[in-house]
Each structure stands twice: as C-alpha cells, then as structure tokens.
Design an enzyme around this catalytic site. Sequence first.
Site, PDB file in Angstrom:
ATOM      1  N   ASP A   1       1.846  -1.275   5.183  1.00 21.81           N
ATOM      2  CA  ASP A   1       1.401  -0.065   5.875  1.00 21.81           C
ATOM      3  C   ASP A   1      -0.049   0.148   5.446  1.00 21.81           C
ATOM      4  O   ASP A   1      -0.330   0.840   4.487  1.00 21.81           O
ATOM      5  CB  ASP A   1       2.282   1.119   5.488  1.00 21.81           C
TER       6      ASP A   1
ATOM      7  N   LYS B   1       7.752   6.040   2.252  1.00 25.02           N
ATOM      8  CA  LYS B   1       8.352   4.790   2.743  1.00 25.02           C
ATOM      9  C   LYS B   1       8.981   4.012   1.583  1.00 25.02           C
ATOM     10  O   LYS B   1      10.042   3.399   1.744  1.00 25.02           O
ATOM     11  CB  LYS B   1       7.296   3.938   3.443  1.00 25.02           C
TER      12      LYS B   1
ATOM     13  N   GLY C   1       4.262   7.440  -0.992  1.00 24.24           N
ATOM     14  CA  GLY C   1       5.554   6.972  -1.469  1.00 24.24           C
ATOM     15  C   GLY C   1       6.781   7.284  -0.642  1.00 24.24           C
ATOM     16  O   GLY C   1       7.883   6.891  -1.021  1.00 24.24           O
TER      17      GLY C   1
ATOM     18  N   ASP D   1      -5.527  -4.267  -6.033  1.00 29.05           N
ATOM     19  CA  ASP D   1      -6.075  -4.405  -4.690  1.00 29.05           C
ATOM     20  C   ASP D   1      -5.104  -5.259  -3.879  1.00 29.05           C
ATOM     21  O   ASP D   1      -4.838  -6.414  -4.227  1.00 29.05           O
ATOM     22  CB  ASP D   1      -7.453  -5.074  -4.761  1.00 29.05           C
TER      23      ASP D   1
ATOM     24  N   ALA E   1       1.358   4.338  -1.812  1.00 26.20           N
ATOM     25  CA  ALA E   1       1.157   5.780  -1.958  1.00 26.20           C
ATOM     26  C   ALA E   1       0.996   6.439  -0.586  1.00 26.20           C
ATOM     27  O   ALA E   1       0.442   5.813   0.326  1.00 26.20           O
ATOM     28  CB  ALA E   1      -0.068   6.045  -2.822  1.00 26.20           C
TER      29      ALA E   1
ATOM     30  N   CYS F   1       0.884  -1.180   0.000  1.00 27.45           N
ATOM     31  CA  CYS F   1       0.000   0.000   0.000  1.00 27.45           C
ATOM     32  C   CYS F   1       0.916   1.222   0.000  1.00 27.45           C
ATOM     33  O   CYS F   1       1.088   1.882   1.020  1.00 27.45           O
ATOM     34  CB  CYS F   1      -0.918  -0.002   1.210  1.00 27.45           C
TER      35      CYS F   1
ATOM     36  N   CYS G   1      -1.216   4.116  11.217  1.00 28.02           N
ATOM     37  CA  CYS G   1      -1.130   5.390  11.939  1.00 28.02           C
ATOM     38  C   CYS G   1      -2.358   5.519  12.833  1.00 28.02           C
ATOM     39  O   CYS G   1      -2.969   6.587  12.928  1.00 28.02           O
ATOM     40  CB  CYS G   1      -1.007   6.563  10.979  1.00 28.02           C
TER      41      CYS G   1
END
Length: 735
Positions: free
Chosen positions: A257, A176, A174, A225, A172, A170, A310
């Site tokens: 993430d 990381k 970007g 996905d 975007a 996952c 997060c």
Amino acid sequence: MGRRGRRDKPKRGRDTAGWEDGYKEIAKENERFVEYYKGQGIVPEEEWDEFFTACKAPLPVTFRITGTSEHDPTKIRDALLNEYIPYLKGIVWDGEEVQPPSPLPFYPDELAWQIRVGKTVIRKSAPFSRFQKFLVSETEVGNISRQEAVSMIPPLLLDVKPEHTVIDMCAAPGSKTAQIIEALHAVPEPTGLVVANDKDYKRAHMLIHQVKRLNSPNLVIVSHDAKLFPRIAISETHEASGRVIPTYLKYDRVLCDVPCSGDGTMRKNINVWRDWNTGNGAGLHNTQYEILVRGLHHLKVGGKLVYSTCSLNPIENEAVVARALRDWKGCAKLVDCSNELPQLIRRPGMTDWKVMGKDKEWATAPTSRISEHFFPKDDLKELGIEHCMRVYPHLQDTGGFFITVFEKTAEYTDAAVKAKRKAEEELSSADAKKQAVETTTEASESPAPVAVAEETTTEAEITEVEAPAAPVAPVVAAKSSEDATPKKVRLPRDANEEPFKFLDPDHPALEEVYKFYTISADFPRESLLVRNASGDPMRSIYYVHPNVRPVITLNEKRLKLLHAGVKVFTIQKTLEGVCPWRVQSDGLFLLYRHIAEQENGRKCRTVVASKEFLFLLCEHIFHRIELIKDENVRTQIEGISEGCMFLEVDLEDGRKPVIYPMWRGKMSTNLMLAKQDTQELMLRVFKVHPEAPAAETAEKAEASEKVAEDVKEEAEVATEVAAEEAAEEPAVATE
C-alpha cells in the site's frame, strides 16, 4: 493535548491559506483536477456530475469490529445488532427520518459499519448518544477500529491464512496490518508470521499503538526503506570450512500500500483541493514502482501481492503495474478478482490514459521530465490491466481507491537483476546504519510531495462525524543530510531502544513461575525474552512465537527492530513469600492453554464462577473473601494460595468461557483489569454505564468497615495493581 476553543490565526511563517478573521473552510474546487480527470475519462461523461458531487460530499464515518479466535468479534457485533441498532430506526430529526448505521455490504459477517448521521444528531438524540458512548468504550479497549471503508479492501483480497508469512511493506498507521493479524489468528495457535514495516520512525510507533492491542506473538515491527527492504535470515548452515550459509525468509503474501498523492482522499482531506497538481503523482511513480518490485522479489512463487493506492491517477496506478509486468514478464501476472467481494462496486483498470505535460498541455512523447513509463502502450490488454480495480466515491459512498493483485509465477533470475539486488542489499546495510543515527536527529528523507495517509484511528472521528479539517502548513522539501543540523528528537514516550534478549529456559525466575502456575512442559520456554541490555528478567517478560525467535536472533545487525512479543508476566514485589510474577491480561490467552489440569479437570489456580461474581469484582477494587455469598466460589478461592490466579466465567452467551486475571490476597480478592476494560465489561455485559455507579448496599458498607484494618496491606496491593494496569497503553512496553 491542544487547547480547546481557540480560533487563533496561525503563527507567522506558517501557511495562512483558508484563514480570514478566524477559520474559513478551503473551497472544494480545483480547475486542474477537473481538467485532468475529465480529460482522462476516468468515468463516463454522463457520470461526471455525480462523481464530482460525491468527491465534495462529507465522507461517512466507518468502523470495523476487530477480533481473533481468542477475542471473538461477533460478541461486539451481536451487542451492536441487539442492543443499539433496533433503537436507532425510525428516529426523526428536524422533520426528517435519520438513517441508522448500516453494515458495509462487501465486508464479511457484518463486521464493518457505516454512519451517515451528523454530529448534532449524535450529540442531542438520546438513542444515538447512547450508541456513540458504546462506540467510544469499545474503541478504547481495541474492540472497534476507525477505518475508512476502501482501506479495508486490500487485506481482504490478500487472503491471509494462519500458516502464511506476510509482510506489510508500508504499514503505518496500521489498520490494514491489524486486519492481516486478525486473519492470521483465525485459529488459536497460528504458525504464520507478520512483518510490518514503515520507513518513518515516528509513524512506525503509530503502527505499534494500533496493532499491539491485538496481542499477537507472531508479529514483528521494523523500520526500513521499503524500496531497499533487506532479506531476513531464518536459519543458518555452518560448513566445516567455517562458512555460514543463511536461508532467507520468503513471503506467502505481500502488501504494498504505497505512498501516493492521495487525491482519492479528497472527501476527508480538504487540502487536496488546494494543493492538487499533476506533478504530485508523477513525482512518486518511481518510488511506487521500486517498492512494488522489491515486494515481488520477496514473494514466494505462487504467492500473492496486493498493490494499492488512495490515488485516482493512472500514472501512479496502471502505469506502475504495467511497468512491473513488462519487467517481470513470465514471472508475474495479475489475478482476476472479479468474483471476489461480489457486493463491492468497482470499475476495471484503465487501458488508455493521457499524460499532462508543461503548460497544461497533453504530452505526446517522453521528455526530460516525463518518463516513457508514464504512457499507455498497446500491450495493456495482453497484460490483463483490466483486472485492476478502481473504486470511485459515487459508486458506494466511499473514498477513491486503486487495488490490484499479483501472483508470482517464477523467480526472476536475470543476471542484471541479481547484480542490482546485490547493490541494493549493500545500500540496505548502509541504510540500516543510517536509520540508527536518524532516530536521534531530525534529518528527514521524505520525498516531496509527501503521501497522504488514507486512514486514521481517532475517537474524535467517531464523536465528531462532520468536524471540518483545520488548515495544514504546506509540505516543505526536507534538507539533505549534509545540510541538516543534527538536533535531538523527542522520541515517543513509549519508545524502547533496549535490545531483545532471550532468557535461558532454565533461568531460576522462570523455574519459579512454572512451578507456581503449574505450567505444562509443552510451553515453549525458549520463546521468552526481556527488553534490557543485561538480559535478566527485571520487570517484564515477553513471549514470541517460536518462528519469530530466529528473525530476532539472526538479524540483529540487519534489522531495525522496534517491536516483538506479548507481555505475559510483570513483577509485583509486594507480598513476601508470594510469587512476584503476576500474569498480564495481554498474554493471558497464550499462557492459559498451557496451565496443567487438576484431578477434577479444572486448570490449576483457577476459579470457575458465574457472571454475577464477575459483576461483584467489577464493582469493587477488592472484595473480602469471607463475605462472598457463593459458597462454591468462596471454597475454590480459599483452596488457592496467595498470588495471581485465573477467573473462568461463563457469560451464558453460547460462546466458550472467558478467562480473566485475578489476585488472591490473604483476606480479599480483586480483578486485575485496566479501568477502561472494566468499564467496557460493565457496559457491554451488564448494561451499566460507568457514569452511573451501582447503589451502595448494606453488605458493601459493612465489608468496607471490616476491611479497613485487617486488609489494609491488600488494599494497597490492589490499588497498585489496578493503577499499573490502567496506566498501560496499547504501545511498546518499556523496561
């Protein structure tokens, strides 16, 4: 670009919360948030006030210095430490001493920094204003990346090596992914591979903008996905019967993430205070679990997977991790990272939590709306849940974050799992076809609520340290594909839907290039490609690492591939009789190591010069060769035929020489760098600000007069080259 200085109310139909006679900041209060997390006991009772106060405080601006073995990040760090930080100490503003920028304690080599000063100080204090201009200049050319401090932790714990295959499921926007690429390129020629994926097509293009500036030939960006991410074939065995048996890619490192409720971002995303409720996290639990499990399936035995959010909610964190560990018992375990990043202040994973039911009551048992997987069980200590990491705002002046590291110990080969995998792959194939259609429609599959992005990369966030967030319209659940009316979507201007076509290694255009630049035989010719349906080199030629080629050629129907390759050549049909393919700065470091050497030990078509000559070329768009005062440099240039060439400069900073692309015309020469790159060079190396041009000299005036007629054609060429370089943005290249 939005209009500046407007304080109009939102248009009718949009959310007007927080608007009353102009902009009004949303109150940083939410009783449900307090009741839920205080009841969870996520911090000791005596720390609650400190924790909650930190949650409401503005988030410091943090940035990371980017770089690889080819683009050494320590040169930017040293410029920061030597030229700016000493002048930011002891500043007094409004009677108080201003805290200077400081390095993040847990990030290696002082390559990540934190700024706690307000925008007024930055704007009106001369030392900080100078520092801010440095940050903006380095950000424009990609040497500095705005990134939240806690967002930097997962890639560090992933421990990527140059030989690793890595997937960011996952990816975007970007930041990381960029860290992963930088770790891979810790050596000049890494053999590893990075696959960056994001389901959302437009966000995937944000990702391309973020990471393309790193110029990695070992990177591919796709859009799928994550719950159904397909297997990628890397080789095929053809049996005599005609059966084709593929070998699929497995990853040494996986980053999950995952989408989350994002309540750990409350310090910068003010809408969390208005919109937060307990259902946000519960609604994403299954999605997070499915992405995590899919990542484990793709992971090699012995490999590491980092799961992060997060969010502070244990339903999205420990509950997801525990569920996966139970399902993968004997095949995966958590890694104790307590000795990693020793200066990072963190708390262990929770081994007990509560589940909120209806009417704000704590639930005691599963219901139709509350999954059994939400609840803590007696095996949490046995599963090692305390090895998870929780980062809270008051511990180190950051946002909130959750991170844990898995190690895969064995393949999970249960028959039911195999059957499920087959069904998922069938769905994945259908998903790939569906995505091809969705790139031209507004049909959205985003779940409600939508996850909050925990990181951004904008110049505004460096310039406007304390800028308040504007109210955002509430998330509206997307219609189903059956209900949605197909509409044309305006794709990103850099979106290139042309296929990836590899060139024949013996293509005449390539033969011309190899001969002109004297490229050695060890250059992997089979790794050059173009982006057009015909497969002919029409405008640009790209290079990918040899290990990337099978990913592209064997998965044309399996992957929705958006980006791969670094631009190495662009055609410049201007001067007759000159090789039309000029070298691009993007791929310069890839190509230059394969340029053959001459008898004198220097590379072919290379001029070795001092940084004084580099300064001269930065000042002039073109410079007449006969007026070059350095006789050695002038002789070298005169000995090279017209066309693109290389400039090797020793900047006398103890590092290896830097290489720049340069154009040699009949009468003049010029540096082929984009405007922002030239300005950054002048500011960092020569301490000349772009707004303060050097004084006109007598020699410059004389040269301008003499050049007016006899190098008019070359001036046009130089102007065209400079304009084209300046126009290029860190985005997907188009044909």
